[in-house]
Design a protein around this motif. Structure first.
Motif, short mmCIF file in Angstrom:
data_model
loop_
_atom_site.label_atom_id
_atom_site.label_comp_id
_atom_site.label_asym_id
_atom_site.label_seq_id
_atom_site.Cartn_x
_atom_site.Cartn_y
_atom_site.Cartn_z
N ALA A 1 -16.24 -10.46 -35.73
CA ALA A 1 -16.77 -9.21 -34.88
C ALA A 1 -18.21 -9.30 -35.95
N TYR A 2 -18.53 -8.40 -35.57
CA TYR A 2 -19.90 -7.65 -35.25
C TYR A 2 -20.52 -6.54 -35.84
N VAL A 3 -20.75 -5.77 -36.98
CA VAL A 3 -21.14 -5.06 -37.54
C VAL A 3 -22.54 -4.47 -37.75
N THR A 4 -22.88 -3.31 -36.59
CA THR A 4 -23.93 -2.92 -37.08
C THR A 4 -24.24 -1.68 -37.47
N SER A 5 -24.98 -1.56 -38.96
CA SER A 5 -25.33 0.02 -39.51
C SER A 5 -26.54 -0.09 -39.58
N ASN B 1 -35.31 2.26 -40.47
CA ASN B 1 -34.26 2.29 -41.96
C ASN B 1 -34.28 0.56 -42.28
N PRO B 2 -35.46 0.35 -43.76
CA PRO B 2 -35.61 -1.19 -43.75
C PRO B 2 -33.68 -1.63 -44.93
N ALA B 3 -33.05 -0.58 -44.49
CA ALA B 3 -31.58 -1.25 -45.32
C ALA B 3 -30.50 -1.30 -44.00
N SER B 4 -31.08 -1.18 -42.83
CA SER B 4 -30.20 -1.28 -41.61
C SER B 4 -30.10 -2.85 -41.87
N LYS B 5 -28.71 -3.50 -41.10
CA LYS B 5 -28.58 -4.70 -41.46
C LYS B 5 -27.12 -5.07 -39.86
N LEU B 6 -26.86 -6.37 -39.93
CA LEU B 6 -26.25 -6.86 -38.52
C LEU B 6 -25.10 -7.84 -39.57
N GLU B 7 -23.82 -7.17 -40.04
CA GLU B 7 -22.93 -7.94 -41.09
C GLU B 7 -21.53 -9.15 -39.60
N PHE C 1 -30.56 -2.48 -35.75
CA PHE C 1 -29.25 -3.38 -35.79
C PHE C 1 -28.99 -1.93 -35.12
N VAL C 2 -28.58 -2.14 -33.75
CA VAL C 2 -27.85 -0.65 -32.68
C VAL C 2 -26.67 -1.75 -31.69
N ASP C 3 -26.79 -3.23 -31.61
CA ASP C 3 -25.63 -3.28 -30.89
C ASP C 3 -25.92 -4.95 -30.88
N VAL C 4 -24.97 -5.44 -29.89
CA VAL C 4 -24.78 -7.24 -30.35
C VAL C 4 -23.88 -7.51 -28.81
N ALA C 5 -24.37 -8.00 -27.97
CA ALA C 5 -23.09 -9.00 -27.08
C ALA C 5 -22.66 -10.15 -26.76
N PHE C 6 -22.48 -10.96 -26.12
CA PHE C 6 -22.56 -11.97 -25.75
C PHE C 6 -21.73 -13.30 -24.35
N TYR D 1 -27.14 -12.02 -27.81
CA TYR D 1 -28.52 -11.11 -27.64
C TYR D 1 -27.86 -9.97 -28.68
N VAL D 2 -29.33 -9.72 -29.51
CA VAL D 2 -28.87 -8.90 -30.70
C VAL D 2 -30.10 -7.34 -30.35
N LEU D 3 -29.70 -6.50 -30.02
CA LEU D 3 -30.84 -5.15 -29.24
C LEU D 3 -30.63 -4.37 -31.20
#
Length: 447
Positions: free
Chosen positions: A238-242, A252-258, A286-291, A297-299
């Protein structure tokens, strides 16, 4: 490319008219799909659209959401729902929640602000973004879809935002919902946020990713980044954006993709990708991910300092790269040293509506706030012509009103058959464009 249908909630330039429009890829004409859910009552200027499928039968949920007079984010507004057949936009069902003047004969639902839908085995599961004002809890509600009833039958999960040892009165908010199939078992994979606020000043606590069995068993939770924005399931991950905290200009510099391993009973964090890993010093968020087509792809996207336009970047990489905590891809020695390919653009007017929407087969669409774009996954993302406009907001009309920005958007036909194996006959996942903070909300916060 398939003749897929895309649907969007649209707003005119004066933000006085809202409606739902639709378009079929490759067809010039657009559709004015829904302008009124209840005859004689125009939709609000926050129109939502969430397509669903029921064992091959297409339905689309339209939500006319009203938060006027609410006073602050996170409080329940008012929701009016219609269920439609998107082939001809005939209305099949109506529901309401928290209406100022309830409509007689229209069934009651318990959420005004849905952020995702999963359909599995005849049941629709809908995650609520608004929390209960008294308990501060939020829910994933269940609906019986037999014969287009869409009757609410309780909830599948109750998220309690309290944290052991923390006296903060956190409020809960649902932000994303996906489905995992493992053998003969099915699980909802949900993400919830925690926040407190004083007026328009917000503090965000740690978020949560939850694995919820659809059947016997107990839900299991793990922590995720602050101010989560969504979740995408691909295989056993599972790919979680925040955002990492409050949304801000330039990201935000603390944004991440986990990346979470969800093969076990409980989600386990496998990798984290930081803003500093995004190419060209782009920044967050980080907003979204698709495969799609054996690529990942990372948005990422953010406002400029004047809140007048959005910048976004689409990064092409691989799923194993993300699982190993990098956007780089492998070199000839199987080391992750090759920088990812990407395309970076700006959008004006600034509409906080972004998504990567997989279609049938290898089709992928980008929603950038003002238009639908097709991504040619057969070529690299930085190749000439890799992105092409399908339709802009201005191509849609409702009487004398012309579209100005896209409020929400989604695929009417989702790629369940190829992607979900056993679940294909009885499951679908609705992924909508992310609703980020509006410019006026951010400006109000800064005053």
């Amino acid at each position: 490319m398939a003749s897929e249908k895309l649907a969007a909630g649209l707003v005119n330039s004066g933000y006085s008219v809202g409606w739902v429009g639709a378009c079929t890829v490759g067809v010039t004409a657009t559709e004015t799909a829904v302008t009124q859910i209840i005859s004689g009552t125009n939709m609000t200027t926050d129109p939502r659209v969430l397509p669903i499928s029921i064992t091959g039968t297409l339905r689309t949920l339209v939500n006319s959401y009203d938060y006027s007079g609410v006073g602050e984010l996170g409080q329940s507004g008012r929701g009016l729902y219609g269920i439609y057949d998107p082939s001809n936009w005939s209305q099949k069902q109506t529901a309401q929640c928290n209406a100022t003047s309830p409509v007689t004969g229209v069934q009651q639902w318990s959420t005004t602000n849905p952020y995702g839908i999963v359909v599995y085995d005849g049941v629709m599961y809908m995650i609520a973004n608004d929390c209960n004002p008294t308990t501060r809890k939020c829910y994933i509600y269940k609906y019986n879809m037999a014969a287009d009833a869409f009757s609410e039958t309780g909830y599948a999960y109750e998220f309690t935002p309290d944290i052991a040892g923390d006296t903060t009165q956190w409020k809960g908010a649902g932000y994303g919902l996906d489905l995992q199939i493992s053998g003969s078992s099915a699980y909802l994979i949900a993400v919830f946020g925690r926040f407190t606020n004083s007026g328009w000043t917000y503090t965000f606590g740690e978020s949560a990713i939850v694995k919820i069995p659809l059947g016997s068993g107990t839900a299991a939770m793990a922590t995720a980044g602050n101010n989560v924005t969504g979740v995408v399931v691909n295989g056993t991950y599972a790919y979680v954006t925040s955002v990492g905290g409050a949304q801000q200009a330039n990201g935000n510099p603390a944004s991440k993709l986990e990346v979470f391993d969800i093969s076990g009973a409980s989600p386990s964090r496998a990798a984290t990708i930081a803003v500093s890993d995004i190419p060209n010093s782009f920044g967050g968020d980080f907003v979204d991910v698709a495969f799609v087509n054996n690529k990942a792809y990372v948005l990422a996207a953010h406002y400029n300092t004047a809140y007048s336009q959005y910048s976004y970047i689409v990064i092409q990489t691989m799923d194993d790269s993300l699982q190993n905590g990098t956007l780089n891809t492998k070199d000839e020695n199987d080391e992750y040293t090759v920088p990812p390919l990407y395309v970076e653009k700006t959008v004006s007017p600034a509409s906080p509506c972004f998504a990567l929407l997989p279609g049938e087969g290898n089709d992928l669409y980008l929603v950038d706030g003002v238009k639908f774009q097709s991504i040619d996954t057969a070529v690299d993302i930085d190749a000439a012509g890799a992105l092409s406009t399908v339709k802009s907001a201005g191509d849609f009309a409702n009487g004398n009103a012309t579209g100005y920005v896209i409020n929400t958007a989604a695929m009417v036909i989702e790629r369940t058959a190829a992607a979900r194996g056993l679940a294909a006959a009885k499951a679908s996942v609705t992924k909508i464009a992310k609703r980020l903070a509006r410019p006026e909300d951010l400006e109000r916060k800064d005053k």
